[in-house]
Design a protein around this motif. Structure first.
Motif, mmCIF file in Angstrom:
data_model
loop_
_atom_site.group_PDB
_atom_site.id
_atom_site.type_symbol
_atom_site.label_atom_id
_atom_site.label_comp_id
_atom_site.label_asym_id
_atom_site.label_seq_id
_atom_site.Cartn_x
_atom_site.Cartn_y
_atom_site.Cartn_z
ATOM 1 N N GLN A 1 -6.030 64.806 38.684
ATOM 2 C CA GLN A 1 -5.798 65.179 37.288
ATOM 3 C C GLN A 1 -5.421 63.961 36.454
ATOM 4 O O GLN A 1 -5.804 63.857 35.286
ATOM 5 C CB GLN A 1 -4.718 66.253 37.192
ATOM 6 N N GLN B 1 -9.008 69.148 29.432
ATOM 7 C CA GLN B 1 -10.340 68.739 29.016
ATOM 8 C C GLN B 1 -10.325 68.315 27.558
ATOM 9 O O GLN B 1 -9.434 68.687 26.806
ATOM 10 C CB GLN B 1 -11.315 69.886 29.221
ATOM 11 N N ASN C 1 -8.512 62.073 35.674
ATOM 12 C CA ASN C 1 -9.352 62.757 34.706
ATOM 13 C C ASN C 1 -8.608 63.110 33.429
ATOM 14 O O ASN C 1 -8.998 64.020 32.711
ATOM 15 C CB ASN C 1 -9.924 64.045 35.312
ATOM 16 N N TYR C 2 -7.530 62.384 33.150
ATOM 17 C CA TYR C 2 -6.754 62.650 31.942
ATOM 18 C C TYR C 2 -7.665 62.667 30.720
ATOM 19 O O TYR C 2 -8.450 61.760 30.482
ATOM 20 C CB TYR C 2 -5.684 61.572 31.776
ATOM 21 N N LYS D 1 -8.320 58.007 41.195
ATOM 22 C CA LYS D 1 -9.407 58.846 41.708
ATOM 23 C C LYS D 1 -9.388 58.913 43.231
ATOM 24 O O LYS D 1 -9.561 59.991 43.823
ATOM 25 C CB LYS D 1 -10.753 58.302 41.222
ATOM 26 N N GLY E 1 -10.228 64.328 30.345
ATOM 27 C CA GLY E 1 -11.637 64.278 30.666
ATOM 28 C C GLY E 1 -12.141 65.297 31.648
ATOM 29 O O GLY E 1 -13.181 65.089 32.252
ATOM 30 N N GLY E 2 -11.456 66.430 31.873
ATOM 31 C CA GLY E 2 -12.076 67.398 32.747
ATOM 32 C C GLY E 2 -11.182 68.400 33.444
ATOM 33 O O GLY E 2 -11.687 69.295 34.105
ATOM 34 N N GLU F 1 -8.501 55.527 36.257
ATOM 35 C CA GLU F 1 -9.503 55.720 37.308
ATOM 36 C C GLU F 1 -9.021 55.260 38.683
ATOM 37 O O GLU F 1 -9.600 55.638 39.711
ATOM 38 C CB GLU F 1 -10.806 55.015 36.946
#
Length: 237
Positions: A107, A125, A110-111, A61, A113-114, A58
């Motif tokens: 990316q 994802q 959001n590993y 981010k 996770g999206g 995170e």
């Protein structure tokens, strides 16, 4: 094949037949279908020392590209290990991908996770991931047997993994190869790690089980060739 997925989400498949009972076969499926389960938290190796102020996914981010490129390689390597990135994603490779625009800091944040396209980079994802199917009629019909969550056998997709091996003396003992090495001794229902003894390298790609002695196993991975005389449960060197 009756009982086996046939849709567009079928990824790499590995097969192996039992030597002791040829009617029994296993398939390791890389299921790219979207999972309805939340992405799991990154796991830490049991022998890994506690790190002071560890880098977290995170943290990327709100991180700029220049900040990411300036990260200490040891902190980035620790993050990659804890998050179980494939071993080819070294700090140098991650920074190269960032610098060339192949991946972004978002990316990384959001590993699992999206991100939209798992094949566009190493991040994607949440998907169903690895699943084990078993046949008891030499491959005519199949049944999903894996009850353990083995989705983290791969980090994104089974690009050069996808190998499954059955003990040469026990039809209910089966190994699946991926970032970790997992083994089931109850016919593919429950799996546990068996690559923590002897601390072998990760990213397992090949295995040979001696037809005359199922405790004698050769294991090939990104770290080289390993040998066990204890069925993989002990003595991996």
């Amino acid at each position: 094949m009756e009982g086996f997925p046939q849709d567009e989400f079928v990824g790499r498949i590995g097969f192996d037949f039992s030597l002791s009972n040829p009617n029994v076969a296993y398939a390791l499926l890389d299921n790219q279908g979207k999972s309805d389960k939340p992405a799991p938290e990154p796991r830490q190796r049991g022998n890994q020392q506690q790190e002071e102020n560890p880098l977290k996914l995170e943290d990327f981010k709100d991180m700029t590209l220049d900040q990411a490129l300036a990260l200490d390689d040891k902190r980035l390597e620790s993050l990659a290990r804890r998050s179980q990135f494939s071993s080819k994603y070294t700090p140098t490779e991650i920074k190269r991908l960032l610098k060339t625009g192949k991946i972004t800091t978002a990316q990384i944040a959001n590993y699992n996770g999206g991100a939209v396209d798992a094949n566009a980079a190493m991040f994607g994802q949440p998907i169903k991931g690895a699943e084990v199917y078993r046949s008891e009629d030499a491959g005519k019909s199949w049944k999903l047997v894996s009850e353990s969550d083995i989705s983290r056998l791969y980090n994104t997709y089974g690009y050069y993994f996808g190998e499954v091996r059955v003990s040469t003396s026990n039809e209910n003992e089966v190994f699946v190869l991926g970032v970790p090495l997992l083994v089931s001794r109850d016919g593919g229902k429950n799996f546990s790690r068996t690559d923590s003894i002897g601390d072998p390298h990760s990213d397992h790609q090949s295995m040979w089980i001696d037809p005359k002695d199922s405790k004698h196993i050769l294991l090939g991975n990104d770290g080289g060739l390993y040998r066990s005389y204890g069925g993989g449960a002990a003595g991996i060197t």
